[in-house]
Design a protein around this motif. Structure first.
Motif, PDB file in Angstrom:
ATOM      1  N   ILE A 100     -25.311 -78.270  35.391  1.00 23.88           N
ATOM      2  CA  ILE A 100     -24.618 -80.104  35.561  1.00 23.88           C
ATOM      3  C   ILE A 100     -23.786 -79.892  35.300  1.00 23.88           C
ATOM      4  N   GLY A 101     -22.671 -79.145  34.171  1.00 27.43           N
ATOM      5  CA  GLY A 101     -21.941 -78.372  34.511  1.00 27.43           C
ATOM      6  C   GLY A 101     -20.776 -78.056  34.773  1.00 27.43           C
ATOM      7  N   GLY A 102     -21.381 -77.695  36.102  1.00 30.97           N
ATOM      8  CA  GLY A 102     -20.391 -77.311  37.037  1.00 30.97           C
ATOM      9  C   GLY A 102     -20.226 -78.447  38.712  1.00 30.97           C
ATOM     10  N   SER A 103     -20.169 -79.942  38.265  1.00 33.88           N
ATOM     11  CA  SER A 103     -19.935 -80.258  38.972  1.00 33.88           C
ATOM     12  C   SER A 103     -18.928 -81.385  39.492  1.00 33.88           C
ATOM     13  N   LEU A 104     -18.000 -80.673  38.559  1.00 31.76           N
ATOM     14  CA  LEU A 104     -16.399 -82.129  38.999  1.00 31.76           C
ATOM     15  C   LEU A 104     -15.595 -81.402  39.462  1.00 31.76           C
ATOM     16  N   THR A 105     -15.802 -80.111  39.752  1.00 34.15           N
ATOM     17  CA  THR A 105     -14.687 -79.936  40.822  1.00 34.15           C
ATOM     18  C   THR A 105     -15.842 -78.642  41.314  1.00 34.15           C
ATOM     19  N   PRO A 106     -15.048 -78.285  42.599  1.00 36.94           N
ATOM     20  CA  PRO A 106     -15.251 -77.387  44.067  1.00 36.94           C
ATOM     21  C   PRO A 106     -15.366 -76.099  42.952  1.00 36.94           C
ATOM     22  N   LEU A 107     -14.771 -75.983  42.236  1.00 37.19           N
ATOM     23  CA  LEU A 107     -15.078 -74.158  41.454  1.00 37.19           C
ATOM     24  C   LEU A 107     -16.528 -74.548  40.418  1.00 37.19           C
ATOM     25  N   GLY A 108     -16.930 -75.692  39.973  1.00 37.56           N
ATOM     26  CA  GLY A 108     -17.528 -75.691  39.265  1.00 37.56           C
ATOM     27  C   GLY A 108     -19.208 -74.693  40.008  1.00 37.56           C
ATOM     28  N   ASP A 109     -19.510 -75.125  41.809  1.00 37.04           N
ATOM     29  CA  ASP A 109     -20.919 -74.724  41.968  1.00 37.04           C
ATOM     30  C   ASP A 109     -20.783 -74.362  43.809  1.00 37.04           C
ATOM     31  N   PRO A 110     -21.623 -72.998  43.639  1.00 33.61           N
ATOM     32  CA  PRO A 110     -20.989 -72.527  45.429  1.00 33.61           C
ATOM     33  C   PRO A 110     -21.277 -73.981  46.399  1.00 33.61           C
ATOM     34  N   PRO A 111     -21.945 -75.237  45.948  1.00 31.06           N
ATOM     35  CA  PRO A 111     -22.867 -75.951  46.994  1.00 31.06           C
ATOM     36  C   PRO A 111     -21.538 -76.922  47.180  1.00 31.06           C
TER      37      PRO A 111
END
Length: 447
Positions: free
Chosen positions: A157-168
């Protein structure tokens, strides 16, 4: 990627080896743990062969070789090299001192990791903080919940603020979604989700802390120092390499044979990732890694299991990409009403449910294309649909160990460090109790 053996009409029968591998990962550590520990590479190879060999028999050895080489070069190697680089680099950073896993300390580490995940990516933040968290809670008797919530928050959930956060989200950025749109649109559901999960975690952790046989006085000063901090530069190299591969498009490639080639940007990315890992390992004193309890066992387990997953998952993804005309048609028809308007809640739950057991990055792209694939429209009139797809793919990757790359890696590192982690279904029980009510609330509020 390997094409579906039944061109034009993909069948879920070809996904049986994938299902068999998932069941093996879920059940064998419970039914025969010592046998599985020694023989899981052979089991993985057997399930992968059950797909690859029939494919070769139907389509010829050369075509099968081309397909398998393409899968390895374009999908598996970038995935495992990124994990390897982050594993090695983060393993060279040691947070030393008398850090103790009190509820406040654990809350601070999980909160910090949740914020860092959008800057370093979920995998980078997880690899950076998992060992300090393990050491801080080394003397606690009740600690499994700490690492389960770490996967929920830092690994997903933490990786949802930038495109760097999560591959999708990075794939959406490559498709034309503005870099800033992610922060503007995802901030509210991310903050609500992470805030509620941190509250629930704190309540659970405090309840367990009161039942610990020995407590540490809270007034004692905490002295913390960082060793191997220069590895932060290598972390920036890793992040930069991923960004480079998405932004630099020279339009040239290097042929590898069998009709497979690797793009210049892909070759540059993988070279930088490997260089960062090698240099980090070379310049970091062995003492730092030894005191970090660093071994190659976790990355070896992940590399072997995901090699089998990347091969056997292909026909399942092909069936999903076939859209409403394919085997998943009855499900995919749920995302649109007869008049063509989207059912936003269905986009959230279906993209999330499939991201829980499949690779969440291609699953995101499937639903992105089903919603029209036009980033300008999706950021405008279709913003609710794009938000639903983004939240589903990123948030529900936390539902299983296989939903997102850091999940299984964190599990492997924890078990290597002596932490007893829940099994495949045990983890799903945790996620079902903690996450499903949260996703229901998100549906009511946002979708």
């Amino acid at each position: 990627m390997i094409p579906s053996p039944a061109a034009g009409a993909p069948s879920l029968l070809y996904g049986l080896p994938f299902a068999g591998l998932l069941l093996s990962i879920a059940l064998m550590p419970l039914l025969a743990p010592h046998w599985w520990e020694k023989r899981f590479p052979l089991v993985t190879l057997a399930w992968a062969s059950l797909f690859a060999l029939p494919y070769a028999a139907l389509h010829g050895v050369e075509e099968a070789g081309t397909a398998l080489l393409g899968t390895v070069v374009h999908e598996y190697l970038p995935f495992i090299l990124l994990l390897l680089a982050l594993f090695v680099v983060a393993g060279g950073i040691r947070v030393a001192g008398n850090l103790v896993g009190t509820p406040n300390t654990n809350l601070a580490l999980l909160g910090l990791g949740t914020l860092l995940a959008s800057l370093l990516g979920t995998t980078g933040a997880a690899m950076l903080l998992i060992r300090p968290l393990i050491r801080a809670n080394g003397d606690r008797r009740h600690r499994t919940h700490v690492f389960v919530f770490f996967i929920f928050l830092v690994g997903n959930i933490g990786g949802s603020l930038t495109p760097l956060g999560d591959p999708p989200l990075f794939l959406g950025f490559l498709r034309g979604v503005d870099f800033g749109w992610t922060l503007r649109a995802m901030a509210a559901p991310m903050l609500l989700s992470s805030g509620l999960l941190l509250l629930v975690f704190t309540a659970i952790d405090r309840w367990h802390w009161r039942r610990e046989p020995v407590t540490v006085p809270s007034h004692l000063p905490r002295r913390v120092r960082i060793e191997g901090g220069y590895n932060a530069a290598f972390l920036l190299v890793v992040v930069g390499a991923v960004l480079l591969s998405g932004l630099w498009r020279p339009g040239r490639s290097v042929p590898l044979g069998l009709g497979v080639s690797v793009s210049w940007q892909g070759l540059a990315r993988d070279t930088l990732l490997l260089a960062a890992a090698v240099l980090s390992y070379a310049v970091t004193p062995a003492r730092v890694r030894i005191e970090n309890a660093y071994t190659w066992v976790p990355i070896r387990e992940v590399a072997i299991l995901f090699a089998g997953i990347f091969v056997t998952i292909v026909p399942v993804l092909d069936a999903l990409k076939a859209g409403p005309a394919g085997p998943f048609g009855p499900l995919l028809h749920l995302v649109d009403r007869p008049d063509g308007t989207p059912v936003v809640a269905s986009y959230f739950w279906l993209s999330g449910a499939l991201s829980s057991v499949l690779d969440n990055a291609p699953t995101y792209l499937v639903f992105f294309d089903m919603a029209g694939g036009d980033p300008a429209r999706l950021m405008g009139d279709g913003a609710a649909t794009l938000l639903a797809i983004s939240c589903g793919a990123v948030f529900m990757g936390a539902n299983t160990y296989l939903g997102n790359a850091p999940n299984f890696m964190v599990k492997a590192i924890c078990e290597e460090g002596g932490i007893r982690m829940p099994g495949f279904f045990g983890y799903m029980a945790w996620s079902g109790l903690a996450l499903l009510p949260l996703f229901g609330l998100l549906t009511l509020v946002f979708f």
